[in-house]
Write an enzyme that holds these catalytic residues in place. Sequence first.
Site, PDB file in Angstrom:
ATOM      1  CG  ASP A 146      -0.267   0.059   2.540  1.00 28.55           C
ATOM      2  OD1 ASP A 146       0.769  -0.627   2.705  1.00 28.55           O
ATOM      3  OD2 ASP A 146      -0.741   0.790   3.426  1.00 28.55           O
TER       4      ASP A 146
ATOM      5  CD  GLU B 222       4.328   1.064   6.902  1.00 24.07           C
ATOM      6  OE1 GLU B 222       5.224   1.398   7.702  1.00 24.07           O
ATOM      7  OE2 GLU B 222       3.956   1.806   5.971  1.00 24.07           O
TER       8      GLU B 222
END
Length: 376
Positions: free
Chosen positions: A73, A135
């Site tokens: 991400d 994250e």
Amino acid sequence: MEVPVLELAQALLKCPSVTPADEGALTYLADVLAGLGFEIWHLPFGPEGAQTPNLFARRGRTGPHLCFAGHTDVVPPGEGWRHPPFAAMIEENVLYGRGASDMKGAIAAFTSAVSTILQTRELHGSISFLITGDEEGTAQHGTRDVLGWMKAEGHIPDFCLVGEPSNPEKMGEIIKIGRRGSLNATVTIRGVQGHVAYPLRADNPIHRLIALVNGLRSRTLDDGNAWFQPSSLQITNIDVGNEATNIIPGQASLRLNIRFNNHHLGADLAQWIKETTREYAPDATVDVAISGEAFLTEPNHYVESLARSIEAVTGQRPQMDTSGGTSDARFIAPYCPTAEFGLVGATMHKVDEAVHLGDLDALRDIYRTFIMDLGL
């Protein structure tokens, strides 16, 4: 099959995986790893309908077990890019894209490194990938939940390498062997609103707030140590919600953050904040959130092997460092020794995030040398 690092990096960058979206990044990586003989587990965790996508892959079942951890991400790209942020375009030997340095480039480099080794021989041990899609977001159901599953299923590694961009300006500068913990607190002090001309009919919470700030700031938390800077308490916001000049407000609040080293536990600092608040404002409310504890991996043979590998490829002996913000390493460190090494982070989270193609190749070579130096 050998996986070219640039080809994989470009494919991952073309997935617009702005947290919490995945947009095919983890599926693509899983397919590549399956082609390299890895067992694959897709591990969505979290509430139904809003689950975090995660991936665990492992090749080999014997020790030693080396795990590579990272995330697919990315943060939102923002405006003003010289190339589209998810086009993975190359200009003058520089690859542009959101996530190039943080940290799809490192994922591509480690995958490519493993593939080159498998071209000539089998692993002498096992290698795994712990990759999350959360994250950069809340980090509630990503690496932390995968680690719980890994423990239950017998997949805890002997050492974990996190591919965060650890180098400030050039490859080979820094290995992160620890991180400070982080604590956020909100203190709300209630008083009695009134006219400033009649202070005896009111109770000004700002005065107690100022005294509390001075009380908190007057303590030296510690002087640091050989690996960590001194812990730091910073006031990040003071709010009284009062735009008038002739009103004593009825409430005042402050927010603070403490970045703390391994002299402290988050729970102990939280208790100190609450006790100090009671001293200056007995009726105040205190809310504390600990986003991560401090951790330190004392240099061991894994860290030394990584340092040798970096020096062999770059000609530079890396420093051991614990500065910077938090990362998912804070969740991994309680389970096994953990360190971070990746690309240059000068452009991470910025417009025109990029990685030089030479750095991408160097990181692949460092990871390959590290795996071979460990005898895997």
